[in-house]
Design an enzyme around this catalytic site. Structure first.
Site, PDB file in Angstrom:
ATOM      1  N   HIS A 224       0.606  -3.117   6.539  1.00  0.00           N
ATOM      2  CA  HIS A 224       1.655  -4.094   6.876  1.00  0.00           C
ATOM      3  C   HIS A 224       1.844  -4.097   8.525  1.00  0.00           C
ATOM      4  CE1 HIS A 224       3.256  -5.218   3.101  1.00  0.00           C
ATOM      5  NE2 HIS A 224       3.438  -3.917   2.693  1.00  0.00           N
ATOM      6  N   TYR A 233       0.672   3.318   0.667  1.00  0.00           N
ATOM      7  CA  TYR A 233      -0.807   2.234   0.550  1.00  0.00           C
ATOM      8  C   TYR A 233      -1.804   3.100   0.752  1.00  0.00           C
ATOM      9  CZ  TYR A 233       1.788  -2.061   0.568  1.00  0.00           C
ATOM     10  OH  TYR A 233       2.603  -3.029   0.128  1.00  0.00           O
ATOM     11  N   ARG A 287       8.004   2.282   3.934  1.00  0.00           N
ATOM     12  CA  ARG A 287       9.266   1.726   2.953  1.00  0.00           C
ATOM     13  C   ARG A 287       9.116   2.680   1.853  1.00  0.00           C
ATOM     14  NH1 ARG A 287       6.956  -4.266   1.477  1.00  0.00           N
ATOM     15  NH2 ARG A 287       5.486  -3.594  -0.215  1.00  0.00           N
TER      16      ARG A 287
END
Length: 354
Positions: A224, A233, A287
């Site tokens: 991101h 990730y 997040r």
């Protein structure tokens, strides 16, 4: 005549055939490894399979699932595929009382047919292009090991439904995730070109990049944009590469030594250093830190896989496995380590005493 027999035998040795059918090398070899991996849960599948079969409606649906839901998180329709998984595992497992059971097989076919006909979709591209195609691929691989095969038209239709998402258009973990179901489809169709291209995309993120998402030159991981994602990730990246690398090891499609070294460095010297005991530094979760119990990690199974593709660092992998075991301590095998990740603007300082 004897000479002809010898030639035929020699050719047969060059082209091994495996147990699940007339699969040619290396498709059969890789497929067996995938099946052995996903079938680990077969022993616990029988009870869930019985419950799911009993609750299955005549049209192949489950009343508890809202098939019209399009939520971007906790998307209900995907539970349909998750209910089919133990049914298939119980059907193909010889240890199961439901092995080869006709009523169970008929239920599986109904449920898969309903899924194909309904073609449920989420408003979140991730479910449509990653989660569902991956789950379909796994289901179809399990089904290949059943005594009775799925109807050819149903299998073909589901394979076509897997053709969603373009790995070339994604970066980092998202690329790996989409390429994963391309890989499954290549095995199911014995498509050499698709197998090669899917593995090229799966292993492409195992490289150092600058100004892009993925594994950075400082061995941090960004996704991101410039967001620190060593876990989250980065964890997906680790799982995907480990899984595929072990599936294809010893074949012409094996992960190269150069890429294996890059991957090992990231896992050993970056990711594992962010964990103390069984808990990871909240800074590296992105997040995902909002999710329940996300900071608690259990790495021992991934570590065992890592040892298989990187035996040169066996002592480090074994030390890490011990740290994550019930008998291990948080400082076992930990050595002083300090690293400033200049791209990620992140510092790791690790000591046995801390």
């Amino acid at each position: 005549m004897k000479k002809s027999v010898l030639i035929i035998f020699f050719l047969a040795c060059l082209s091994p055939v495996v147990s699940w059918g007339q699969a040619t090398y290396p498709f059969g070899t890789i497929m067996n490894r995938v099946f052995d991996d996903v079938a680990k849960g077969a022993k616990n599948a029988e009870k869930a399979a019985t419950i799911n079969l009993d609750a299955l409606k005549q049209d192949g649906s489950w009343a508890a699932i809202d098939y019209k839901a399009t939520d971007i998180t906790k998307w209900d329709p995907v539970n349909h595929l998750e209910k089919i998984t133990p049914m298939l595992l119980a059907y193909v497992s010889k240890e199961s009382a439901l092995y080869g059971d006709k009523a169970l097989f008929d239920g599986i076919v109904k449920a898969l047919t309903f899924w194909y006909t309904t073609d449920a979709k989420s408003d979140n591209w991730w479910h449509n292009e990653i989660s569902v195609p991956q789950k379909l691929g796994v289901l179809l691989i399990i089904a290949n090991y059943g005594e009775t095969k799925l109807p050819a038209d149903l299998k073909t239709g589901l394979l076509n439904r897997m053709k969603r998402g373009v790995p070339e258009e994604k970066t980092g973990a998202n690329k790996t995730d989409i390429a994963m179901h391309y890989f499954y489809r290549a095995l199911l169709t014995e498509d050499t070109a698709l197998l090669a291209s899917s593995l090229n995309q799966l292993f492409e993120p195992v490289q150092l990049v600058s100004g892009e998402e993925g594994l950075q030159h400082d061995f941090s991981y960004l996704q991101h944009g410039p967001q620190l994602y060593i876990s989250g990730y980065g964890g997906v990246f680790i799982s995907g590469v480990l899984k595929i690398a072990n599936y294809v090891k010893g074949t012409p499609y094996a992960l190269s030594k150069e890429k294996a070294a890059l991957f090992s460095t990231f896992y050993r010297e970056t990711y594992l250093h962010t964990i103390r005991g069984n808990y990871i530094d909240f800074n590296v979760e992105g997040r995902g830190v909002s999710r329940k119990d996300i900071l608690k990690k259990s790495e021992k199974y991934r570590l065992a896989d890592a040892k298989q593709i990187d035996p040169a660092h066996e002592a480090e992998w074994e030390a890490a496995i011990t740290r994550f075991s019930d008998s291990g301590t948080a400082d076992y095998g930990v050595k002083p380590y300090h690293q400033h990740f200049w791209t990620a603007d992140y510092v790791l300082h690790v000591r046995p005493e801390y």
